[in-house]
Design a protein around this motif. Structure first.
Motif, PDB file in Angstrom:
ATOM      1  N   VAL A  54       5.183  28.502  88.653  1.00  0.00           N
ATOM      2  CA  VAL A  54       5.323  28.567  87.366  1.00  0.00           C
ATOM      3  C   VAL A  54       3.875  29.206  87.936  1.00  0.00           C
ATOM      4  O   VAL A  54       3.533  30.341  86.975  1.00  0.00           O
ATOM      5  CB  VAL A  54       5.593  27.609  86.382  1.00  0.00           C
ATOM      6  N   ARG A  55       2.987  28.047  88.645  1.00  0.00           N
ATOM      7  CA  ARG A  55       1.388  28.365  87.964  1.00  0.00           C
ATOM      8  C   ARG A  55       1.170  29.955  88.847  1.00  0.00           C
ATOM      9  O   ARG A  55      -0.360  30.382  88.477  1.00  0.00           O
ATOM     10  CB  ARG A  55       1.189  27.084  88.534  1.00  0.00           C
ATOM     11  N   SER A  58       2.366  32.635  87.294  1.00  0.00           N
ATOM     12  CA  SER A  58       1.776  32.990  86.010  1.00  0.00           C
ATOM     13  C   SER A  58       0.157  33.369  86.044  1.00  0.00           C
ATOM     14  O   SER A  58      -0.249  34.168  85.390  1.00  0.00           O
ATOM     15  CB  SER A  58       1.350  32.016  85.044  1.00  0.00           C
ATOM     16  N   ASP A  61       0.909  37.090  86.652  1.00  0.00           N
ATOM     17  CA  ASP A  61       0.618  38.006  86.220  1.00  0.00           C
ATOM     18  C   ASP A  61      -0.237  38.138  85.035  1.00  0.00           C
ATOM     19  O   ASP A  61      -0.573  40.067  84.810  1.00  0.00           O
ATOM     20  CB  ASP A  61       1.811  37.431  85.587  1.00  0.00           C
ATOM     21  N   LEU A 116      10.399  33.644  82.671  1.00  0.00           N
ATOM     22  CA  LEU A 116       8.935  34.247  82.290  1.00  0.00           C
ATOM     23  C   LEU A 116       8.419  35.207  81.684  1.00  0.00           C
ATOM     24  O   LEU A 116       6.657  35.401  81.707  1.00  0.00           O
ATOM     25  CB  LEU A 116       8.295  33.455  83.573  1.00  0.00           C
ATOM     26  N   TYR A 118       7.360  37.857  83.833  1.00  0.00           N
ATOM     27  CA  TYR A 118       6.431  38.603  84.252  1.00  0.00           C
ATOM     28  C   TYR A 118       6.268  39.880  85.174  1.00  0.00           C
ATOM     29  O   TYR A 118       7.780  40.041  84.432  1.00  0.00           O
ATOM     30  CB  TYR A 118       6.807  37.545  86.482  1.00  0.00           C
ATOM     31  N   ALA A 604       8.177  30.383  77.209  1.00  0.00           N
ATOM     32  CA  ALA A 604       7.915  30.820  78.284  1.00  0.00           C
ATOM     33  C   ALA A 604       5.953  30.988  78.319  1.00  0.00           C
ATOM     34  O   ALA A 604       5.302  30.351  78.570  1.00  0.00           O
ATOM     35  CB  ALA A 604       8.256  32.360  79.245  1.00  0.00           C
ATOM     36  N   ASP A 605       6.408  31.217  76.540  1.00  0.00           N
ATOM     37  CA  ASP A 605       5.062  31.287  76.221  1.00  0.00           C
ATOM     38  C   ASP A 605       3.621  30.452  76.737  1.00  0.00           C
ATOM     39  O   ASP A 605       2.933  29.860  77.190  1.00  0.00           O
ATOM     40  CB  ASP A 605       4.982  32.249  75.315  1.00  0.00           C
ATOM     41  N   THR A 607       4.888  27.405  78.394  1.00  0.00           N
ATOM     42  CA  THR A 607       4.651  27.125  79.586  1.00  0.00           C
ATOM     43  C   THR A 607       3.258  28.020  80.389  1.00  0.00           C
ATOM     44  O   THR A 607       2.842  27.033  80.706  1.00  0.00           O
ATOM     45  CB  THR A 607       6.088  26.906  80.315  1.00  0.00           C
ATOM     46  N   ARG A 608       3.656  28.903  79.699  1.00  0.00           N
ATOM     47  CA  ARG A 608       2.390  30.250  81.071  1.00  0.00           C
ATOM     48  C   ARG A 608       1.427  29.327  80.333  1.00  0.00           C
ATOM     49  O   ARG A 608      -0.245  29.198  81.033  1.00  0.00           O
ATOM     50  CB  ARG A 608       3.068  31.490  80.367  1.00  0.00           C
TER      51      ARG A 608
END
Length: 831
Positions: A54-55, A58, A61, A116, A118, A604-605, A607-608
């Motif tokens: 995820v990191r 993100s 992206d 997520l 992307y 998702a937002d 978390t990002r």
């Protein structure tokens, strides 16, 4: 639209579907536009994404979305590093085929990544286990084989008993298998190698091109791994023999101090030296013991030095003295010639060895103005000095003596200048099933025969049944390995080894430029347009594995005419790890955070946003549930503003230019808006400091909240609010894209926010009508003062002296001096 509760799942599903249906992030080469290729290291399809994924993705992206808004034609692809042991081991465990397991995992992970949001061009998706991909890898292998850049030889290799396969040197970590932590042993096998050493000098030299774009730490790691040493190769005659032993040394200036020789256990001369000697059995026992030690451990400085005398002697080529020959555990065949001239007075390893086995030491370099007594030395002297006990070279500075001694030996044919590298050729043979088959055939009549190009790809059999102990099933499958020789037509044997999975990841970034091309590995025009990768993102753990191999592969493909590219990755960002409770997340530690659970709960937002706000990209990040909740609350604040503004603000655009005179409060908000954009633009460009971009946006949101009630009452106020709020959405859209798309549409804008231009700040908006002055009395802060920017010193002084807190602290005192620092502070001295 009517605003209700902020429900991330509904909004995120809506926009992900919209982007997919409209092909929002699909891209083609366009010579009329500047390109930008951003790429994160592709994942192994384990079936579940983790917070490290995820990191990493993100970060990539945000870069992709930001660069689109800056006007670039952005390539941002995704695929799967799909071959390898984990899939094979999982298939064994679940009694299935690795392909079935892998493709099911790919489906699961694709769904997770899409959740997520992307901005990938999913049309370019690839999986390295697909025959349409590894077909080209097999073609490369055949081209390299034809040019002698691939070869087969029998040699000692790193062997993992648990994984039942060979490991490259780079895959052995502190003596253990990089995958399963089993102790690695040495084994003699015939293996396929790529001649990466042919490119050692270029790989080293071209690191200079990457300075400024790559982390210095990675460049240093690669430089050290290549390990260039400039020195000399010297020949020592073996006593009572026609044989000579060659030694590579960086210290020919110490040759008069060489008192014995140390050989690697694997040195081919060992058996000849001990033949018929009483020491033979003891030496063979020692050789067997040392050969099964890990090479990294053997090369470590803290290794206890051990050895055994071979019974043989060699002759020092300078002074003619006899030197006993030992086999020593710290000497490696992988470096130099596998033989070391031992100079115990001037090399610490040799000093420790000589001390242990009571071997002579001879000082040949003295520090200026001092005399070393060998009997009193507690460690080797390794600093510069002048030569002593060195015949005609006495008195010469040791640096000058290096060349002089080599030149002297060169005249008699006993020495020459030489360059050595630590880097060894890349062992690409693996004795497992789930990898790209090596496309060669062994024929008793014709020897090694390449598979004809028209017969590629050599495909892994779909009916293979995995062995429970992990051994590859290919050697037992006659349907696979029993073939006719393409040259003579007689029965022959197909190679059953597969390629190291790092071969696949050494060129995948090129395949992305035209991943569906069926008649070539890539389209030359597309490759030329898109490469090099402008921004590559991945972990530091790949510094001397994937990154070195990819650089090598790029250069070898260049020389074979596939590309004009010399370096694959222009810029590299190595993101930090995601930690919890101070440790890397892992099942064994019980500190894993499931991204799916976080997305389900917060969206998702959020978390990002949290994972980008909690730390700069290159630093480790400590997971915090409270931090994620805070990110969710912040998005709710933005949502509530849209609810309040609905139907009351027109769509002005971000950083809009006012057509009317602004009130002081509107100017104040506009000032904060343009400060935010200036800071966000700088931090986006400067090593992608997303955490400060988010912090600046939060400050702007706070300013909107503090001024909105007053500003909603006037036309210029509503203009300032609309512009500032549009700026919040625009700046945050690469980070939290779904909510920003939703609220952008709610404000009445046409098209995607992902397609609008990144806002530009106006320097004129940063010029304030008032400035804040700090008031001090006798050096201590006593208040703050807002004064007109054009105020004179006298006006500032008069206003400050009238300040309530100043009069309180100067009452009954005489004002001796007033110091005004324009634009900053005023200090009143009174007693």
């Amino acid at each position: 639209m009517g605003f209700g509760k902020y429900e991330p799942e509904l909004i995120e599903n809506k926009w992900q579907k919209e982007w997919t249906e409209k092909g929002a992030f699909n891209v083609e080469a366009d010579e009329s536009r500047p390109k930008y290729y951003v790429l994160e290291m592709f994942p192994y399809p384990s079936g579940k994404i983790h917070m490290g994924h995820v990191r990493n993705y993100s970060i990539g992206d945000v870069v992709a979305r930001y660069k689109r808004m800056k006007g670039f034609n952005v390539l941002h692809p995704m695929g799967w590093d799909a071959f390898g042991l984990p899939a094979e081991n999982a298939a064994i465990k679940h009694n299935t085929h690795p392909a079935e397991w892998t493709y099911a995992n790919i489906d699961d992970m694709r769904t997770q990544l899409k959740r997520l949001g992307y901005s990938y061009d999913w049309r370019r998706e690839l999986a390295t286990c697909h025959p349409g991909y590894y077909k080209w890898e097999q073609q490369f292998f055949l081209k390299f084989l034809e040019k002698g850049l691939v070869y087969r030889k029998k040699s000692p290799v790193n062997w993992c008993e648990t994984c039942h396969t060979v490991l490259a040197n780079e895959q052995v970590e502190e003596g253990l298998c990089w995958r399963c932590d089993t102790e690695v042993i040495q084994k003699e096998l015939s293996q396929w190698f790529m001649r990466i050493t042919d490119y050692a000098e270029e790989l080293l030299e071209s690191l200079g091109e990457l300075e400024g774009g790559w982390p210095e730490r990675v460049i240093t790691m690669q430089r050290n791994w290549i390990g260039k040493s400039i020195g000399a190769e010297l020949d020592f005659e073996v006593e009572n023999s026609d044989e000579t032993i060659s030694v590579f040394t960086t210290r020919p200036d110490t040759l008069f101090g060489a008192t014995f020789m140390s050989l690697a256990a694997e040195h081919p001369m060992v058996e000849k030296l001990i033949e018929g000697k009483p020491e033979a059995d003891k030496v063979r026992e020692f050789v067997h013991k040392v050969s099964n030690m890990d090479r990294i451990v053997r090369g470590a400085d803290d290794l206890e030095k051990e050895g055994v005398f071979t019974g043989a002697y060699c002759i020092n080529p300078l002074n003619g003295q006899k030197m006993p020959i030992y086999v020593a555990n710290f000497v490696l065949m992988g470096y130099g010639t596998g033989a070391v001239m031992a100079v115990p007075a001037h090399d610490q390893r040799d000093f420790e060895f000589a001390k242990k086995y009571d071997l002579p030491k001879q000082v040949v370099i003295q520090p200026e103005g001092e005399t070393l007594n060998v009997a009193e030395m507690e460690e080797a002297y390794t600093a510069p000095g002048v030569l002593v006990n060195s015949g005609e070279f006495d008195g010469m500075p040791n640096e000058d003596a290096k060349g002089a001694i080599v030149d002297f030996l060169g005249k008699s044919g006993k020495g020459k200048k030489s360059i050595n590298y630590r880097l060894r050729d890349w062992n690409i043979s693996r004795q497992r099933f789930w990898g790209s088959p090596i496309p060669v055939i062994y024929c008793d009549e014709c020897g090694i025969v390449p598979v004809p190009e028209q017969d590629l790809p050599v495909v892994l059999p779909e009916d293979a049944v995995m062995n429970e102990d992990g051994r590859s099933p290919l050697p037992d499958m006659e349907s696979f390995h029993k073939v006719t020789c393409p040259k003579c037509g007689k029965m022959a044997q197909r190679e059953t080894d597969t390629m190291d999975t790092f071969v696949e990841s050494s060129w995948y970034f090129m395949r992305y430029t035209d991943s569906r091309k069926a008649d070539a590995p890539f389209d030359s025009k597309s490759l030329e347009y898109w490469t090099p990768v402008d921004q590559y993102i991945g972990g530091i753990e790949h510094a001397i594995l994937h990154l070195l191999y990819a650089r090598f592969f790029t250069k070898i493909l260049r020389d074979e005419g596939y590309t004009e590219l010399s370096e694959p990755f222009k810029n590299l960002l190595t993101q930090g790890m995601v930690l919890k409770d101070g440790a890397k997340m892992s099942k064994s530690k019980g500190n894993v955070v499931d991204p799916n659970a976080m997305i389900n709960k917060y969206g998702a937002d959020a978390t990002r946003l949290f994972i980008l706000f909690a730390s700069p990209p290159e630093k480790d990040l400590e997971w915090s549930d409270q931090g994620l909740e805070g990110a969710h609350r912040f998005l709710n604040r933005i949502w509530r503003l849209a609810e309040e503004f609905e139907g009351k603000l027109s769509a002005t655009g971000a950083c809009a230019k006012p057509s009317m005179e602004l009130s002081s409060d509107a100017k104040k908000l506009r000032l904060k808006e343009h400060e935010t954009v200036k800071r966000a633009s700088r931090d986006m460009e400067n090593k992608f400091q997303f955490n400060t971009v988010i912090a600046a946006s939060m400050e702007l949101v706070n300013e909107i909240y503090s001024l909105k009630d007053k500003l909603m009452e006037t036309e210029d106020g509503r203009f300032a609010l609309s512009s500032a709020y549009s700026t919040v959405l625009t700046v945050l859209s690469p980070i939290a894209p779904h909510i920003c798309e939703e609220l952008w549409a709610a404000m009445g804008y046409e098209g995607y926010i992902a397609e609008v231009e990144w806002p530009e700040h106006d320097e004129a908006a940063l010029v304030t009508d008032e400035i804040l002055i700090i008031i001090q009395v006798n050096g201590k802060m006593r208040g703050k003062l807002s004064v007109p920017a054009a105020a004179s010193k006298e006006e500032i002084e008069e206003t400050a002296l009238a300040h309530e807190n100043v009069t309180k602290h100067t009452d009954g005192k005489t004002i001796r001096k007033v110091i005004v620092v324009p634009g900053k502070l005023i200090n009143i001295v009174a007693n």
